[in-house]
Design a protein around this motif. Structure first.
Motif, PDB file in Angstrom:
ATOM      1  N   GLU A 283      33.774 -89.635 -17.452  1.00 28.01           N
ATOM      2  CA  GLU A 283      33.507 -88.253 -17.049  1.00 28.01           C
ATOM      3  C   GLU A 283      33.003 -87.419 -18.218  1.00 28.01           C
ATOM      4  N   ALA A 284      33.431 -87.771 -19.423  1.00 28.72           N
ATOM      5  CA  ALA A 284      33.075 -86.970 -20.594  1.00 28.72           C
ATOM      6  C   ALA A 284      31.734 -87.353 -21.194  1.00 28.72           C
ATOM      7  N   ALA A 285      31.257 -88.560 -20.912  1.00 28.19           N
ATOM      8  CA  ALA A 285      30.068 -89.080 -21.591  1.00 28.19           C
ATOM      9  C   ALA A 285      28.802 -88.338 -21.186  1.00 28.19           C
ATOM     10  N   ALA A 286      27.897 -88.212 -22.151  1.00 27.19           N
ATOM     11  CA  ALA A 286      26.583 -87.646 -21.893  1.00 27.19           C
ATOM     12  C   ALA A 286      25.775 -88.625 -21.040  1.00 27.19           C
ATOM     13  N   PRO A 287      24.646 -88.194 -20.471  1.00 27.17           N
ATOM     14  CA  PRO A 287      23.807 -89.114 -19.690  1.00 27.17           C
ATOM     15  C   PRO A 287      23.400 -90.338 -20.500  1.00 27.17           C
ATOM     16  N   HIS A 288      23.191 -91.451 -19.795  1.00 26.82           N
ATOM     17  CA  HIS A 288      22.861 -92.704 -20.476  1.00 26.82           C
ATOM     18  C   HIS A 288      21.621 -92.565 -21.352  1.00 26.82           C
ATOM     19  N   ALA A 289      20.640 -91.805 -20.892  1.00 21.73           N
ATOM     20  CA  ALA A 289      19.401 -91.633 -21.662  1.00 21.73           C
ATOM     21  C   ALA A 289      19.695 -90.980 -23.015  1.00 21.73           C
ATOM     22  N   SER A 290      20.605 -90.006 -23.037  1.00 21.39           N
ATOM     23  CA  SER A 290      20.965 -89.343 -24.291  1.00 21.39           C
ATOM     24  C   SER A 290      21.692 -90.299 -25.226  1.00 21.39           C
ATOM     25  N   LEU A 291      22.628 -91.074 -24.677  1.00 20.63           N
ATOM     26  CA  LEU A 291      23.373 -92.028 -25.501  1.00 20.63           C
ATOM     27  C   LEU A 291      22.443 -93.087 -26.078  1.00 20.63           C
ATOM     28  N   ALA A 292      21.493 -93.550 -25.277  1.00 21.31           N
ATOM     29  CA  ALA A 292      20.552 -94.559 -25.753  1.00 21.31           C
ATOM     30  C   ALA A 292      19.631 -93.991 -26.831  1.00 21.31           C
ATOM     31  N   PHE A 293      19.189 -92.740 -26.650  1.00 21.39           N
ATOM     32  CA  PHE A 293      18.333 -92.096 -27.646  1.00 21.39           C
ATOM     33  C   PHE A 293      19.050 -91.967 -28.981  1.00 21.39           C
ATOM     34  N   MET A 294      20.315 -91.557 -28.944  1.00 20.02           N
ATOM     35  CA  MET A 294      21.112 -91.439 -30.170  1.00 20.02           C
ATOM     36  C   MET A 294      21.344 -92.801 -30.817  1.00 20.02           C
ATOM     37  N   PHE A 295      21.470 -93.822 -29.989  1.00 21.76           N
ATOM     38  CA  PHE A 295      21.765 -95.154 -30.520  1.00 21.76           C
ATOM     39  C   PHE A 295      20.684 -95.638 -31.470  1.00 21.76           C
ATOM     40  N   TRP A 296      19.421 -95.441 -31.116  1.00 17.33           N
ATOM     41  CA  TRP A 296      18.323 -95.991 -31.921  1.00 17.33           C
ATOM     42  C   TRP A 296      18.161 -95.281 -33.258  1.00 17.33           C
ATOM     43  N   GLY A 297      18.734 -94.124 -33.405  1.00 15.17           N
ATOM     44  CA  GLY A 297      18.669 -93.432 -34.695  1.00 15.17           C
ATOM     45  C   GLY A 297      20.006 -93.413 -35.396  1.00 15.17           C
ATOM     46  N   ALA A 298      20.911 -92.583 -34.867  1.00 18.75           N
ATOM     47  CA  ALA A 298      22.220 -92.406 -35.500  1.00 18.75           C
ATOM     48  C   ALA A 298      23.073 -93.659 -35.436  1.00 18.75           C
ATOM     49  N   GLY A 299      23.055 -94.335 -34.301  1.00 18.70           N
ATOM     50  CA  GLY A 299      23.928 -95.485 -34.140  1.00 18.70           C
ATOM     51  C   GLY A 299      23.475 -96.719 -34.887  1.00 18.70           C
ATOM     52  N   LEU A 300      22.174 -96.988 -34.871  1.00 17.25           N
ATOM     53  CA  LEU A 300      21.668 -98.235 -35.433  1.00 17.25           C
ATOM     54  C   LEU A 300      21.373 -98.146 -36.925  1.00 17.25           C
ATOM     55  N   PHE A 301      21.038 -96.944 -37.411  1.00 19.00           N
ATOM     56  CA  PHE A 301      20.638 -96.819 -38.815  1.00 19.00           C
ATOM     57  C   PHE A 301      21.550 -95.897 -39.627  1.00 19.00           C
ATOM     58  N   VAL A 302      21.772 -94.671 -39.153  1.00 15.17           N
ATOM     59  CA  VAL A 302      22.488 -93.680 -39.952  1.00 15.17           C
ATOM     60  C   VAL A 302      23.938 -94.092 -40.176  1.00 15.17           C
ATOM     61  N   PHE A 303      24.639 -94.474 -39.114  1.00 12.53           N
ATOM     62  CA  PHE A 303      26.054 -94.815 -39.254  1.00 12.53           C
ATOM     63  C   PHE A 303      26.271 -96.011 -40.179  1.00 12.53           C
ATOM     64  N   PRO A 304      25.529 -97.126 -40.013  1.00 10.08           N
ATOM     65  CA  PRO A 304      25.704 -98.238 -40.955  1.00 10.08           C
ATOM     66  C   PRO A 304      25.377 -97.864 -42.397  1.00 10.08           C
ATOM     67  N   MET A 306      25.822 -94.941 -43.746  1.00 12.81           N
ATOM     68  CA  MET A 306      26.964 -94.166 -44.249  1.00 12.81           C
ATOM     69  C   MET A 306      28.112 -95.091 -44.646  1.00 12.81           C
ATOM     70  N   LEU A 307      28.371 -96.094 -43.839  1.00 13.72           N
ATOM     71  CA  LEU A 307      29.409 -97.064 -44.195  1.00 13.72           C
ATOM     72  C   LEU A 307      29.072 -97.768 -45.502  1.00 13.72           C
ATOM     73  N   LEU A 308      27.805 -98.130 -45.660  1.00 15.76           N
ATOM     74  CA  LEU A 308      27.373 -98.795 -46.891  1.00 15.76           C
ATOM     75  C   LEU A 308      27.519 -97.865 -48.087  1.00 15.76           C
ATOM     76  N   TYR A 309      27.155 -96.611 -47.910  1.00 14.85           N
ATOM     77  CA  TYR A 309      27.256 -95.626 -48.984  1.00 14.85           C
ATOM     78  C   TYR A 309      28.705 -95.466 -49.437  1.00 14.85           C
ATOM     79  N   VAL A 310      29.611 -95.376 -48.478  1.00 14.75           N
ATOM     80  CA  VAL A 310      31.033 -95.225 -48.811  1.00 14.75           C
ATOM     81  C   VAL A 310      31.543 -96.459 -49.549  1.00 14.75           C
TER      82      VAL A 310
END
Length: 327
Positions: A283-304, A306-310
């Motif tokens: 019920e809380a999740a954004a539309p699938h299109a929004s989640l998929a759009f975020m995945f290709w940027g923030a999820g696939l590149f930015v988050f990893p 940041m983990l590497l930087y830390v």
């Protein structure tokens, strides 16, 4: 895709609890330092990493805002005051950290500010967790609990308990990073802080039983949740042994494991709700299109990245802090 973002949100919260937790703990213990030399030594242990640690709070907020906007809006409406006080506390300690190095006659003001900001941020984080566990009042998707609906005896207990928990984590960090008198003084504080944390766990659990909080039913319905307290108990035993043996390495890792066990218990007790018994993950999740759009940027590149930087940052600044360094 929803599960992916739930996992990233959980990882971000846990990383924040562990990393900013220990430097908030150092900030609270800073007020007990008996000399300027000790205060300088304590600040040197967190100087290279404290800015990066707080980044994970921003990551948590951004993921919630982008992937779970319903929860973001509902929780901020309910927890507006504690979130505001927490952020003011973090800002105050950041300003104090920088200003005390330039001040002379007014340094004591920034020392008090650094400790007070650390206490405020820690307490409010615990109080917010307590309010979530006890349950917030919502009606038709809107907060209906009043301005101070989050402030209860249970949330206050959780706030105090988290202060002790962060202080324990900070003490173990200081033992790991410091030598000499400050290490020995902090090592003596660890048993006292550990007993205080255990006492508050007992008090909080007893209060939950007396109040018949709904979350306790999850422990009956999901017996596997007891694996997490067992892991925490094992970590506590190793912590006690390492302190008796004057080991500098294991205390911090064992307290981190205790925090991870407590976080795992809460997370799986909430599942599948984002706000306990009010809003589910789907019920809380954004539309699938929004989640998929975020995945290709923030999820696939930015988050990893940041983990590497830390990981690289903590690798570079590993080992004991040199006494000659200046924060």
């Amino acid at each position: 895709m929803v599960t992916f973002w739930v996992a990233l949100l959980a990882i971000s919260i846990l990383i924040y609890l562990l990393l900013d937790g220990f430097d908030l703990g150092v900030g609270m213990l800073f007020g007990l330092a008996g000399s300027e030399t000790r205060r300088e030594a304590m600040l040197r242990t967190v100087a290279p990493v404290w800015d990066g640690n707080e980044t994970w709070l921003i990551v948590t907020g951004v993921i919630m805002w982008g992937a779970f906007p319903v929860v973001y809006s509902m929780l901020l409406s309910a927890l507006y005051i504690p979130v505001l006080v927490m952020l003011l506390g973090l800002i105050l300690r950041g300003v104090a950290f920088e200003f005390r190095g330039k001040a002379s006659s007014t340094r004591w003001i920034w020392d008090v500010s650094f400790t007070a900001g650390s206490f405020a941020a820690s307490f409010m984080q615990g109080a917010m967790v307590g309010a979530l566990v006890e349950g917030l009042q919502f009606s038709n998707g809107e907060y209906a609990g009043g301005t101070f609906g989050w402030l209860t005896t249970f949330s206050v207990l959780c706030g105090i308990g988290l202060c002790f928990g962060y202080a324990l984590l900070g003490a173990c960090w200081l033992v790991r990073k410091c030598d000499g008198s400050i290490r020995e003084a902090t090592r003596r504080q660890i048993p006292l802080l550990a007993v205080a944390v255990l006492a508050f766990l007992v008090v909080v659990f007893t209060h939950a039983l007396i109040e018949h909080l709904p979350i306790l039913r999850r422990w009956i319905e999901r017996p596997y949740l007891f694996l997490f307290p067992l892991a925490g108990a094992g970590a506590a035993a190793v912590l006690a042994t390492s302190i008796l043996r004057h080991d500098d390495y294991w205390p911090f890792h064992m307290v981190s494991l205790i925090f991870a066990a407590a976080f795992g218990t809460l997370a799986l007790s909430f599942w599948p709700y984002m706000i306990p018994f009010v809003v589910t993950i789907d019920e809380a999740a954004a539309p699938h299109a929004s989640l998929a759009f975020m995945f290709w940027g923030a999820g696939l590149f930015v988050f990893p990245l940041m983990l590497l930087y830390v990981a690289v940052g903590y690798r570079v600044f590993r080992g004991k802090t040199a006494a000659a360094d200046h924060y």
